[in-house]
Design an enzyme around this catalytic site. Structure first.
Site, PDB file in Angstrom:
ATOM      1  N   LYS A 235     100.287  26.624  47.561  1.00 51.12           N
ATOM      2  CA  LYS A 235      98.911  26.151  47.699  1.00 51.12           C
ATOM      3  C   LYS A 235      98.278  27.543  47.875  1.00 51.12           C
ATOM      4  O   LYS A 235      96.925  26.912  47.231  1.00 51.12           O
ATOM      5  CB  LYS A 235      99.040  24.928  48.993  1.00 51.12           C
ATOM      6  CG  LYS A 235      98.998  23.561  48.305  1.00 51.12           C
ATOM      7  CD  LYS A 235      99.725  22.824  49.628  1.00 51.12           C
ATOM      8  CE  LYS A 235     100.260  21.455  49.630  1.00 51.12           C
ATOM      9  NZ  LYS A 235     100.259  20.787  51.127  1.00 51.12           N
TER      10      LYS A 235
ATOM     11  N   ASP B  69      95.277  17.751  52.221  1.00 47.92           N
ATOM     12  CA  ASP B  69      95.960  17.595  52.788  1.00 47.92           C
ATOM     13  C   ASP B  69      95.507  17.583  54.118  1.00 47.92           C
ATOM     14  O   ASP B  69      95.857  15.852  55.465  1.00 47.92           O
ATOM     15  CB  ASP B  69      97.273  19.049  53.402  1.00 47.92           C
ATOM     16  CG  ASP B  69      97.578  19.104  52.395  1.00 47.92           C
ATOM     17  OD1 ASP B  69      98.460  17.775  51.434  1.00 47.92           O
ATOM     18  OD2 ASP B  69      98.060  20.052  51.660  1.00 47.92           O
TER      19      ASP B  69
END
Length: 280
Positions: free
Chosen positions: A70, A106
């Site tokens: 990420k 997220d």
């Protein structure tokens, strides 16, 4: 039906074979009659640059990414959203005519899941953990005007570094200070476990002391989805807490946000969550 017009999406992760993402997104494609398929690709940090180039070269519609990719992917992208830049985390890439746009859903998933159950602007949230998952959640909660945030972490300095980046009223406590944690539990409206405690080999562990006193009107969320009912959630259920959210709700909320970025279409969240629960 897969044909010459089928659009390909996927997950870049290591390992990747265990992921529920293909089941989630392929069901959503089918229900929305979108000619697309989603696959899982095992990609390491070393092979990430090649994989990102493949998104452009093979005209993939987009991908999701898991840790530790990420952060590593950010310099490989053409554009990164303000929130993803602030979080230093990208879990969704959208390919728009060869230009790769990075986003983080997220934290958005946490906020969306909680908004169905509470008014965040008035809420006091107790967040267990200060790692990657907690960071995205804290930033999203802060950006969405959460009333107050308490971060409980074993390493206080790490939690304080996170707190210093937030606009929300935030305090930091040590997980090893049982009295402080118990007091924070009593004061909180929302409790979130963003640690790995309760996951698989650590399934019997929980960040919340056994002596903590919970209330029935609190909202308790665990980011862990395997097992569906963690020790953390069991504590809440046994205390009579009426709203207990497992990590599957969060996973689907995050996935739905990615799906909408790719397709401008909403995911059938309830059906997808029920389907995934049956796979666990």
């Amino acid at each position: 039906m897969i044909d010459g017009h089928t659009k390909l999406y996927g997950l870049l992760a290591h390992p990747a074979a265990h992921s529920l993402s293909p089941a989630m997104h392929n069901l959503a494609f089918d229900r929305n009659q979108i000619n697309a398929r989603y696959l899982a690709f095992d990609v390491t940090p070393e092979t990430l640059p090649t994989a990102v180039n493949a998104i452009r070269d093979l005209h993939l519609g987009g991908v999701n990414l898991s840790m530790p990719l990420k952060k590593a992917v950010i310099p490989l992208l053409d554009h990164v959203s303000d929130f993803a830049q602030k979080a230093q985390s990208v879990n969704t890439i959208v390919n728009r005519d060869g230009e790769l746009y990075g986003y983080s859903t997220d934290g958005v998933g946490v906020v969306q899941a909680l908004k169905h159950h509470t008014d965040l602007s008035q809420a006091h949230v107790l967040l267990f953990g200060a790692g990657g998952a907690a960071e995205s959640a804290a930033l999203a909660l802060s950006d969405n005007g959460v009333g107050q945030l308490t971060i409980a972490n074993r390493h206080v300095e790490k939690a304080q570094n996170l707190a210093d980046r937030l606009s929300a009223l935030t305090q930091v406590i040590s997980l090893e200070d049982e009295a402080a944690v118990c007091a924070a539990v009593q004061q909180a409206d929302v409790l979130i476990n963003a640690t790995s405690l309760g996951m698989q080999v650590q399934s019997e562990l929980t960040p919340m002391p056994a002596s903590a006193q919970l209330r029935a009107d609190q909202v308790v969320m665990d980011m862990v989805y395997d097992p569906l009912v963690t020790t953390f959630l069991s504590q809440a259920k046994q205390a009579g807490v009426k709203t207990c959210l497992n990590g599957l709700s969060l996973l689907v909320a995050q996935g739905a946000a990615s799906f909408e970025l790719w397709t401008d279409t909403q995911m059938p969240v309830a059906e997808v969550e029920k389907h995934l629960a049956g796979l666990l």
